[in-house]
Scaffold this active site. Structure first.
Site, PDB file in Angstrom:
ATOM      1  N   GLU A 101      16.174 100.353  69.644  1.00 24.21           N
ATOM      2  CA  GLU A 101      16.439  99.189  68.796  1.00 24.21           C
ATOM      3  C   GLU A 101      17.182  98.143  69.626  1.00 24.21           C
ATOM      4  O   GLU A 101      17.914  98.476  70.566  1.00 24.21           O
ATOM      5  CB  GLU A 101      17.257  99.667  67.577  1.00 24.21           C
ATOM      6  CG  GLU A 101      17.762  98.606  66.629  1.00 24.21           C
ATOM      7  CD  GLU A 101      16.681  97.845  65.861  1.00 24.21           C
ATOM      8  OE1 GLU A 101      15.776  97.298  66.527  1.00 24.21           O
ATOM      9  OE2 GLU A 101      16.777  97.749  64.631  1.00 24.21           O
ATOM     10  N   ASP A 102      17.007  96.873  69.261  1.00 29.19           N
ATOM     11  CA  ASP A 102      17.706  95.813  70.005  1.00 29.19           C
ATOM     12  C   ASP A 102      19.202  95.791  69.680  1.00 29.19           C
ATOM     13  O   ASP A 102      20.034  95.805  70.573  1.00 29.19           O
ATOM     14  CB  ASP A 102      17.059  94.432  69.738  1.00 29.19           C
ATOM     15  CG  ASP A 102      16.911  94.109  68.246  1.00 29.19           C
ATOM     16  OD1 ASP A 102      17.277  94.956  67.396  1.00 29.19           O
ATOM     17  OD2 ASP A 102      16.415  93.010  67.936  1.00 29.19           O
ATOM     18  N   ASP A 105      23.516  96.413  63.465  1.00 35.77           N
ATOM     19  CA  ASP A 105      24.401  95.495  62.753  1.00 35.77           C
ATOM     20  C   ASP A 105      25.026  96.265  61.581  1.00 35.77           C
ATOM     21  O   ASP A 105      25.990  97.002  61.776  1.00 35.77           O
ATOM     22  CB  ASP A 105      23.529  94.309  62.313  1.00 35.77           C
ATOM     23  CG  ASP A 105      24.302  93.185  61.692  1.00 35.77           C
ATOM     24  OD1 ASP A 105      25.337  92.787  62.255  1.00 35.77           O
ATOM     25  OD2 ASP A 105      23.882  92.686  60.637  1.00 35.77           O
ATOM     26  N   PHE A 154      26.362  86.046  66.144  1.00 39.62           N
ATOM     27  CA  PHE A 154      24.904  86.083  66.139  1.00 39.62           C
ATOM     28  C   PHE A 154      24.419  85.766  67.545  1.00 39.62           C
ATOM     29  O   PHE A 154      24.778  84.743  68.130  1.00 39.62           O
ATOM     30  CB  PHE A 154      24.330  85.070  65.135  1.00 39.62           C
ATOM     31  CG  PHE A 154      22.851  85.223  64.965  1.00 39.62           C
ATOM     32  CD1 PHE A 154      22.325  86.184  64.112  1.00 39.62           C
ATOM     33  CD2 PHE A 154      21.972  84.434  65.695  1.00 39.62           C
ATOM     34  CE1 PHE A 154      20.950  86.343  63.978  1.00 39.62           C
ATOM     35  CE2 PHE A 154      20.594  84.576  65.566  1.00 39.62           C
ATOM     36  CZ  PHE A 154      20.083  85.545  64.706  1.00 39.62           C
ATOM     37  N   ARG A 167      13.444  84.570  72.432  1.00 40.85           N
ATOM     38  CA  ARG A 167      13.263  85.969  72.858  1.00 40.85           C
ATOM     39  C   ARG A 167      13.083  86.064  74.368  1.00 40.85           C
ATOM     40  O   ARG A 167      13.300  87.107  74.972  1.00 40.85           O
ATOM     41  CB  ARG A 167      12.020  86.573  72.187  1.00 40.85           C
ATOM     42  CG  ARG A 167      12.142  86.768  70.679  1.00 40.85           C
ATOM     43  CD  ARG A 167      11.019  87.648  70.191  1.00 40.85           C
ATOM     44  NE  ARG A 167      10.785  87.539  68.758  1.00 40.85           N
ATOM     45  CZ  ARG A 167      11.451  88.214  67.825  1.00 40.85           C
ATOM     46  NH1 ARG A 167      12.416  89.035  68.167  1.00 40.85           N
ATOM     47  NH2 ARG A 167      11.151  88.067  66.551  1.00 40.85           N
TER      48      ARG A 167
HETATM   49  P1  5GP Z   1      20.794  96.463  60.538  1.00 47.77           P
HETATM   50  O1  5GP Z   1      21.536  97.295  61.540  1.00 47.77           O
HETATM   51  O2  5GP Z   1      21.708  95.531  59.796  1.00 47.77           O
HETATM   52  O3  5GP Z   1      19.952  97.250  59.592  1.00 47.77           O
HETATM   53  O4  5GP Z   1      19.744  95.527  61.240  1.00 47.77           O
HETATM   54  C1  5GP Z   1      19.643  95.306  62.591  1.00 47.77           C
HETATM   55  C2  5GP Z   1      18.650  94.201  62.750  1.00 47.77           C
HETATM   56  O5  5GP Z   1      19.243  92.971  62.305  1.00 47.77           O
HETATM   57  C3  5GP Z   1      18.279  93.972  64.212  1.00 47.77           C
HETATM   58  O6  5GP Z   1      17.153  94.715  64.597  1.00 47.77           O
HETATM   59  C4  5GP Z   1      18.002  92.488  64.229  1.00 47.77           C
HETATM   60  O7  5GP Z   1      16.664  92.236  63.840  1.00 47.77           O
HETATM   61  C5  5GP Z   1      18.919  91.911  63.180  1.00 47.77           C
HETATM   62  N1  5GP Z   1      20.167  91.385  63.777  1.00 47.77           N
HETATM   63  C6  5GP Z   1      21.411  91.828  63.564  1.00 47.77           C
HETATM   64  N2  5GP Z   1      22.305  91.119  64.277  1.00 47.77           N
HETATM   65  C7  5GP Z   1      21.597  90.196  64.964  1.00 47.77           C
HETATM   66  C8  5GP Z   1      21.959  89.175  65.906  1.00 47.77           C
HETATM   67  O8  5GP Z   1      23.122  88.929  66.271  1.00 47.77           O
HETATM   68  N3  5GP Z   1      20.938  88.441  66.423  1.00 47.77           N
HETATM   69  C9  5GP Z   1      19.627  88.646  66.072  1.00 47.77           C
HETATM   70  N4  5GP Z   1      18.726  87.856  66.651  1.00 47.77           N
HETATM   71  N5  5GP Z   1      19.263  89.594  65.192  1.00 47.77           N
HETATM   72  C10 5GP Z   1      20.230  90.375  64.649  1.00 47.77           C
END
Ligand code: 5GP
Length: 187
Positions: A101-102, A105, A154, A167
């Site tokens: 995963e990138d 959050d 962010f 990206r």
């Molecule tokens: P969570 O952990 O809240 O379920 O979701 C994670 C996803 O939220 C990531 O894969 C990404 O798509 C998005 N996300 C969360 N924080 C950021 C951020 O700082 N920048 C970007 N571009 N996406 C984010």
């Protein structure tokens, strides 16, 4: 990258730091999965750059698949809802899965995806993320391999987008507030 240099407020993680850290993560993963064949599951779309660089450092047998999934609803438990926009094309039953995963959050997506893959009979499910924002967490998730912990900001670049843009940046950056208004809508 010159085309958007004026949009960047701060470089949070440089491409050199990313490259070094990926080598370290790959070493750990290789050591942990010796004699096993991995199925690497990338969560679309943001993970594709990280996954591509990590993959080329993984000197072990592996296959790659992608899933597009996000969590929804206000239920902050792992039993909450997950929306699968594009499912895996491979079966995970009996296989060792590494989710890539990138950024983590709230943790909701991962907290729902991991049990789903376990329910499908995966032999093991581990997680690897480039970035972790621990201060935003709503649910506890097990992160096995983490690139960098970052503050609650962010970020874009290195696969992460704002409105599908940025990206292609080779580093992870914070944008200037005014740059959000100028991003063209790709729809
Ligand atoms: P969570 O952990 O809240 O379920 O979701 C994670 C996803 O939220 C990531 O894969 C990404 O798509 C998005 N996300 C969360 N924080 C950021 C951020 O700082 N920048 C970007 N571009 N996406 C984010």
């Amino acid at each position: 990258m010159d085309y958007c240099a004026q949009d960047i407020a701060e470089v949070l993680v440089s491409s050199e730091q990313i490259s070094q850290r990926i080598s370290q993560l790959a070493e750990q993963i290789i050591a942990d999965y010796r004699d096993k064949e991995l199925i690497i599951v990338g969560i679309l779309t943001g993970s594709f750059v990280f996954l591509a660089d990590l993959l080329r450092k993984l000197d072990l047998p592996c296959v790659v698949d992608f899933i597009a999934a996000d969590s929804y609803g206000t239920d902050t438990t792992s039993a909450g809802q997950i929306h699968i926009e594009k499912d895996l094309s491979m079966a995970v039953e009996g296989r060792d899965v590494l989710i890539v995963e990138d950024i983590i959050d709230t943790g909701l997506t991962l907290s729902r995806l991991v049990p789903m893959l376990r329910d499908r009979g995966a032999a093991s499910v581990k997680t690897c993320c480039l970035l972790d924002k621990p201060s935003r967490r709503q649910v506890t998730v097990q992160l096995d391999y983490v690139g960098f912990q970052i503050p609650d900001q962010f970020v874009v670049g290195y696969g992460l987008d704002f409105a599908h843009h940025y990206r292609n940046l080779p580093q992870v950056v914070v944008l200037k507030p005014e740059s959000y208004a100028t991003v063209p809508d790709p729809q």
